[in-house]
Scaffold this motif. Structure first.
Motif, PDB file in Angstrom:
ATOM      1  N   SER A   1       4.240 -45.496 -29.589  1.00  0.00           N
ATOM      2  CA  SER A   1       3.393 -46.500 -30.220  1.00  0.00           C
ATOM      3  C   SER A   1       1.987 -46.366 -29.685  1.00  0.00           C
ATOM      4  N   SER A   2       0.983 -46.745 -30.474  1.00  0.00           N
ATOM      5  CA  SER A   2      -0.402 -46.674 -30.031  1.00  0.00           C
ATOM      6  C   SER A   2      -0.914 -48.017 -29.553  1.00  0.00           C
ATOM      7  N   SER A   3      -0.078 -49.039 -29.541  1.00  0.00           N
ATOM      8  CA  SER A   3      -0.540 -50.341 -29.072  1.00  0.00           C
ATOM      9  C   SER A   3      -0.707 -50.349 -27.564  1.00  0.00           C
ATOM     10  N   THR A   4      -1.673 -51.114 -27.072  1.00  0.00           N
ATOM     11  CA  THR A   4      -2.060 -51.066 -25.664  1.00  0.00           C
ATOM     12  C   THR A   4      -1.096 -51.827 -24.788  1.00  0.00           C
ATOM     13  N   VAL A   5      -0.756 -51.222 -23.640  1.00  0.00           N
ATOM     14  CA  VAL A   5       0.076 -51.894 -22.650  1.00  0.00           C
ATOM     15  C   VAL A   5      -0.795 -52.831 -21.842  1.00  0.00           C
ATOM     16  N   GLN A   6      -0.527 -54.111 -21.857  1.00  0.00           N
ATOM     17  CA  GLN A   6      -1.258 -55.063 -21.031  1.00  0.00           C
ATOM     18  C   GLN A   6      -0.518 -55.314 -19.724  1.00  0.00           C
ATOM     19  N   HIS A   7       0.806 -55.308 -19.764  1.00  0.00           N
ATOM     20  CA  HIS A   7       1.588 -55.576 -18.563  1.00  0.00           C
ATOM     21  C   HIS A   7       2.839 -54.710 -18.568  1.00  0.00           C
ATOM     22  N   ARG A   8       3.205 -54.243 -17.387  1.00  0.00           N
ATOM     23  CA  ARG A   8       4.474 -53.546 -17.178  1.00  0.00           C
ATOM     24  C   ARG A   8       5.095 -54.079 -15.911  1.00  0.00           C
ATOM     25  N   ASN A   9       6.397 -54.017 -15.831  1.00  0.00           N
ATOM     26  CA  ASN A   9       7.080 -54.394 -14.608  1.00  0.00           C
ATOM     27  C   ASN A   9       6.607 -53.480 -13.479  1.00  0.00           C
ATOM     28  N   PRO A  10       5.965 -54.026 -12.419  1.00  0.00           N
ATOM     29  CA  PRO A  10       5.448 -53.164 -11.351  1.00  0.00           C
ATOM     30  C   PRO A  10       6.508 -52.285 -10.707  1.00  0.00           C
ATOM     31  N   GLN A  11       7.761 -52.722 -10.697  1.00  0.00           N
ATOM     32  CA  GLN A  11       8.802 -51.937 -10.045  1.00  0.00           C
ATOM     33  C   GLN A  11       9.140 -50.658 -10.805  1.00  0.00           C
ATOM     34  N   THR A  12       8.717 -50.532 -12.066  1.00  0.00           N
ATOM     35  CA  THR A  12       8.935 -49.290 -12.797  1.00  0.00           C
ATOM     36  C   THR A  12       7.821 -48.283 -12.529  1.00  0.00           C
ATOM     37  N   LEU A  13       6.780 -48.700 -11.790  1.00  0.00           N
ATOM     38  CA  LEU A  13       5.700 -47.792 -11.421  1.00  0.00           C
ATOM     39  C   LEU A  13       6.186 -46.886 -10.288  1.00  0.00           C
ATOM     40  N   LEU A  14       6.304 -45.596 -10.570  1.00  0.00           N
ATOM     41  CA  LEU A  14       6.844 -44.650  -9.594  1.00  0.00           C
ATOM     42  C   LEU A  14       5.772 -43.861  -8.860  1.00  0.00           C
ATOM     43  N   GLY A  15       4.588 -43.751  -9.437  1.00  0.00           N
ATOM     44  CA  GLY A  15       3.567 -42.942  -8.788  1.00  0.00           C
ATOM     45  C   GLY A  15       2.175 -43.231  -9.296  1.00  0.00           C
ATOM     46  N   ILE A  16       1.183 -42.886  -8.473  1.00  0.00           N
ATOM     47  CA  ILE A  16      -0.223 -43.115  -8.811  1.00  0.00           C
ATOM     48  C   ILE A  16      -1.046 -41.916  -8.339  1.00  0.00           C
TER      49      ILE A  16
ATOM     50  N   CYS B   1       3.487 -41.752  -4.075  1.00  0.00           N
ATOM     51  CA  CYS B   1       4.845 -41.963  -4.560  1.00  0.00           C
ATOM     52  C   CYS B   1       5.795 -41.817  -3.380  1.00  0.00           C
ATOM     53  N   HIS B   2       7.010 -42.310  -3.547  1.00  0.00           N
ATOM     54  CA  HIS B   2       8.029 -42.126  -2.525  1.00  0.00           C
ATOM     55  C   HIS B   2       8.539 -40.687  -2.569  1.00  0.00           C
ATOM     56  N   LYS B   3       8.975 -40.197  -1.426  1.00  0.00           N
ATOM     57  CA  LYS B   3       9.426 -38.807  -1.334  1.00  0.00           C
ATOM     58  C   LYS B   3      10.585 -38.506  -2.280  1.00  0.00           C
ATOM     59  N   ASP B   4      11.459 -39.483  -2.493  1.00  0.00           N
ATOM     60  CA  ASP B   4      12.629 -39.213  -3.331  1.00  0.00           C
ATOM     61  C   ASP B   4      12.273 -39.074  -4.812  1.00  0.00           C
ATOM     62  N   SER B   5      11.044 -39.443  -5.193  1.00  0.00           N
ATOM     63  CA  SER B   5      10.623 -39.281  -6.588  1.00  0.00           C
ATOM     64  C   SER B   5       9.417 -38.349  -6.707  1.00  0.00           C
ATOM     65  N   SER B   6       9.107 -37.632  -5.628  1.00  0.00           N
ATOM     66  CA  SER B   6       7.915 -36.791  -5.605  1.00  0.00           C
ATOM     67  C   SER B   6       7.929 -35.738  -6.708  1.00  0.00           C
TER      68      SER B   6
ATOM     69  N   ASN C   1       2.636 -34.924  -1.241  1.00  0.00           N
ATOM     70  CA  ASN C   1       2.965 -34.924  -2.666  1.00  0.00           C
ATOM     71  C   ASN C   1       1.940 -34.125  -3.460  1.00  0.00           C
ATOM     72  N   PHE C   2       0.695 -34.109  -2.980  1.00  0.00           N
ATOM     73  CA  PHE C   2      -0.360 -33.369  -3.676  1.00  0.00           C
ATOM     74  C   PHE C   2      -0.077 -31.866  -3.653  1.00  0.00           C
ATOM     75  N   GLU C   3       0.576 -31.406  -2.610  1.00  0.00           N
ATOM     76  CA  GLU C   3       0.956 -29.998  -2.526  1.00  0.00           C
ATOM     77  C   GLU C   3       1.878 -29.629  -3.686  1.00  0.00           C
ATOM     78  N   SER C   4       2.827 -30.507  -4.006  1.00  0.00           N
ATOM     79  CA  SER C   4       3.728 -30.268  -5.141  1.00  0.00           C
ATOM     80  C   SER C   4       2.956 -30.247  -6.453  1.00  0.00           C
ATOM     81  N   LEU C   5       2.002 -31.177  -6.608  1.00  0.00           N
ATOM     82  CA  LEU C   5       1.187 -31.222  -7.824  1.00  0.00           C
ATOM     83  C   LEU C   5       0.378 -29.937  -7.981  1.00  0.00           C
ATOM     84  N   THR C   6      -0.203 -29.452  -6.889  1.00  0.00           N
ATOM     85  CA  THR C   6      -0.982 -28.215  -6.928  1.00  0.00           C
ATOM     86  C   THR C   6      -0.128 -27.044  -7.395  1.00  0.00           C
TER      87      THR C   6
END
Length: 399
Positions: A81-96, A128-133, A165-170
């Motif tokens: 969907s193209s509609s904007t997300v205003q709120h999400r459950n913070p616990q579903t946020l796995l990484g930044i 992010c947590h190591k188990d979801s890196s 975690n940045f090493e994995s991203l690289t």
């Protein structure tokens, strides 16, 4: 996984607590540090930079869409969907991935980590947590490749060379045809703390151990010395002024301007230090000898570590060894609090290995976006840098 791009910090307010959970045990990655940094650096239209307002916030949020089936914005991968997300459950946020875009006429759009530059933030990372890196790094890499027109080069300096975690991203971006350049960065140093001061003394050389014991009994355990750690905001201002004065006088005695000569630096640190004090993460201390403050320390703490950020010494009292006296008290306090690490951060000052700190290598990373224009810009920029260095070398040989 769903990835959403935020371009304003107001969009992230819902996730402050989750941000800190993902940041781990490091003050430099916290919401307080990075949000305050953006206020003083990213939103400052008077900074000495290329052009006013040449920075744009670019924070990537990775959500677990198996837990939250909300809609996503147009800046989100895997959208239905193209509609904007205003709120999400913070616990579903796995990484930044906390970044911003820095626009250069010559280099294009540089993607940088929040907190970089003159404040020397340490241990920045993909949060992010190591188990979801792996899954978070994969989602971010896929997003950056799918939106390669957003950026030309991802630039990160003094990154932890192992276990980040940045090493994995690289690595993942390199596999998706981005060009990766890595070079050795500044060395960081850290002391692994034992459970007691006596055990720490046992780690020292015989001569250093003798010196520390003598200083403790001859000076620190007498009425001549008072060591104070700021506990309340009412104590903050006086200690902060002592710290700035000692830091500046020490640096100026060495022919340097001192960090607090920068108004942005000074304003940022006063702001963030007060916030860290309120959250219990600040260790601002002063040490007085014979009624006069001769040393001050500006440190941060996590659950397991103390981060030794900056200090100040009275250059007129060098014979009294103010730095060593203050260091003893700070390490003793860290051990008493149950900290496991005394992190001396970047820089190869000789005192660090003398106190049994161990070196850690870091990496400077440049990742060129996998598109033709970005590669052309990279070729041109590096060619100009090489030519400039060649001209300088020739000039030095002829002078």
């Amino acid at each position: 996984m769903r990835v959403r791009r935020a371009t304003e910090f107001d969009e992230l307010l819902l996730y402050q607590q989750r941000w800190d959970e993902l940041a781990g045990d490091c003050a430099f990655r916290t919401w307080t540090w990075l949000n305050t940094w953006w206020k003083h650096y990213g939103l400052d239209t008077n900074r000495n930079h290329h052009t006013p307002n040449s920075w744009q916030l670019y924070v990537l949020l990775v959500f677990d869409d198996t837990l939250d089936r909300g809609t996503c914005s147009e800046n989100t991968t895997s959208c239905s969907s193209s509609s904007t997300v205003q709120h999400r459950n913070p616990q579903t946020l796995l990484g930044i991935l906390p970044c911003y875009l820095d626009f250069w006429p010559s280099r294009g759009k540089l993607l940088r980590l929040l907190g970089d530059g003159e404040v020397c933030s340490e241990h920045l990372d993909l949060l992010c947590h190591k188990d979801s890196s792996d899954v978070v790094a994969t989602a971010v890499a896929d997003y950056l490749v799918a939106h390669a027109s957003d950026w030309d080069v991802l630039v990160a300096s003094t990154m932890d060379s192992t276990g980040s975690n940045f090493e994995s991203l690289t690595t993942l971006l390199g596999k998706q045809h981005a060009w990766v350049r890595q070079s050795t960065g500044l060395t960081t140093w850290s002391i692994r703390l034992p459970d007691s001061w006596e055990a720490y003394l046992a780690m020292q050389s015989k001569s250093h151990r003798k010196q520390l014991r003598q200083l403790t009994s001859r000076v620190l355990e007498t009425d001549r010395t008072v060591w104070k750690v700021v506990q309340t905001l009412s104590e903050f201002d006086t200690a902060w002024e002592y710290f700035i004065d000692l830091h500046q006088r020490r640096r100026e005695s060495l022919g340097e301007p001192g960090c607090f000569a920068s108004p942005q630096w000074a304003n940022f640190h006063r702001d963030v230090a007060k916030q860290l004090l309120e959250s219990g993460k600040l260790r601002l201390s002063t040490l007085s000898l014979d009624g006069r403050v001769i040393a001050a320390e500006y440190h941060f703490v996590g659950q397991d570590a103390v981060y030794v950020y900056q200090g100040g010494l009275d250059p007129e009292r060098a014979d009294d060894e103010p730095g060593r006296l203050s260091m003893i008290r700070c390490i003793q306090q860290a051990i008493a609090e149950g900290r496991k690490e005394f992190d001396l951060l970047r820089g190869d000052e000789p005192y660090k290995p003398h106190w049994r700190a161990e070196p850690r290598t870091t990496m400077n990373v440049e990742i060129v976006s996998p598109r033709a224009l970005a590669r052309w810009r990279s070729y041109s920029w590096n060619g100009l840098r090489w030519a400039g260095r060649f001209v300088q070398k020739c000039a030095s040989l002829l002078s």
